[in-house]
Motif scaffolding. Structure first.
Motif, PDB file in Angstrom:
ATOM      1  N   SER A 110       0.843  -1.184   0.000  1.00  0.00           N
ATOM      2  CA  SER A 110       0.000   0.000   0.000  1.00  0.00           C
ATOM      3  C   SER A 110       0.883   1.241   0.000  1.00  0.00           C
ATOM      4  CB  SER A 110      -0.912   0.031   1.232  1.00  0.00           C
ATOM      5  OG  SER A 110      -1.783  -1.065   1.256  1.00  0.00           O
TER       6      SER A 110
ATOM      7  N   ALA B  72       0.165   5.272   0.927  1.00  0.00           N
ATOM      8  CA  ALA B  72      -0.733   6.345   1.343  1.00  0.00           C
ATOM      9  C   ALA B  72      -0.148   7.685   0.918  1.00  0.00           C
ATOM     10  CB  ALA B  72      -0.932   6.305   2.850  1.00  0.00           C
TER      11      ALA B  72
ATOM     12  N   SER C   5      -0.428  12.004   0.369  1.00  0.00           N
ATOM     13  CA  SER C   5      -1.014  13.239   0.881  1.00  0.00           C
ATOM     14  C   SER C   5      -0.206  14.419   0.384  1.00  0.00           C
ATOM     15  CB  SER C   5      -1.044  13.225   2.415  1.00  0.00           C
ATOM     16  OG  SER C   5       0.253  13.115   2.942  1.00  0.00           O
TER      17      SER C   5
ATOM     18  N   ASP D 107      -7.338   3.749  -4.942  1.00  0.00           N
ATOM     19  CA  ASP D 107      -8.580   4.225  -4.354  1.00  0.00           C
ATOM     20  C   ASP D 107      -8.431   5.736  -4.209  1.00  0.00           C
ATOM     21  OD1 ASP D 107     -10.690   5.017  -2.705  1.00  0.00           O
ATOM     22  OD2 ASP D 107     -10.688   3.139  -1.593  1.00  0.00           O
TER      23      ASP D 107
ATOM     24  N   LYS E 285      -9.503   7.397  -0.956  1.00  0.00           N
ATOM     25  CA  LYS E 285      -8.594   7.207   0.183  1.00  0.00           C
ATOM     26  C   LYS E 285      -7.171   7.685  -0.124  1.00  0.00           C
ATOM     27  CE  LYS E 285     -11.055   3.199   2.076  1.00  0.00           C
ATOM     28  NZ  LYS E 285     -10.934   1.764   2.467  1.00  0.00           N
TER      29      LYS E 285
ATOM     30  N   THR F 120      -4.905   6.301  -1.916  1.00  0.00           N
ATOM     31  CA  THR F 120      -4.036   5.153  -1.644  1.00  0.00           C
ATOM     32  C   THR F 120      -3.839   4.324  -2.911  1.00  0.00           C
ATOM     33  OG1 THR F 120      -4.810   5.066   0.647  1.00  0.00           O
ATOM     34  CG2 THR F 120      -3.697   3.111  -0.207  1.00  0.00           C
TER      35      THR F 120
END
Length: 124
Positions: free
Chosen positions: A21, A23, A25, A73, A76, A78
């Motif tokens: 994964s 993540a 931002s 996604d 999200k 991600t």
């Protein structure tokens, strides 16, 4: 501040599976081509899989076709990489990367943002 944080790496036996994964931002994730690259000691960084921002068009290196699946996604922010039927030659540090300004999908210099990487070790 842009951040890409990978997770999910580890050690598995050949034939096993892992799911990475990433993540994201600090930038518009849904507008960026995203990719997974990998690098082994003494080797150049190579593109593994890439995915377009909205439609989700994908592309894979020949060495992982049929075994790896990239997905995203956007809600999200991600990115994922499902890795099945792992082989010892898949052992590497895996990085996620974001392309902001356009470019050739598997060219590392086309990607503006990079994560710190997550290590994948596959034993025979």
């Amino acid at each position: 501040q842009v951040r890409l944080v990978e997770s999910g790496g580890g050690s598995v036996q050949a034939g096993g599976s892992l799911r990475l994964s990433c993540a994201a931002s600090g930038y518009t994730f849904s507008g960026a081509v995203m990719a997974w690259f990998r690098q082994s000691p003494g080797k150049e960084r190579e593109g593994v899989a890439a995915i377009s921002p909205v439609v989700g068009r994908t592309s894979y290196a020949d060495s992982v076709k049929g075994r790896f699946t990239i997905s995203r996604d956007n809600a999200k922010a991600t990115l994922y990489l499902q890795m099945n039927s792992l082989k010892p030659e898949d052992t590497a540090m895996y990085y996620c990367a974001a392309m902001i300004d356009g470019g050739v999908w598997f060219t590392p210099n086309a990607y503006k943002y990079w994560g710190q990487g997550t290590q994948v070790n596959v034993s025979s």
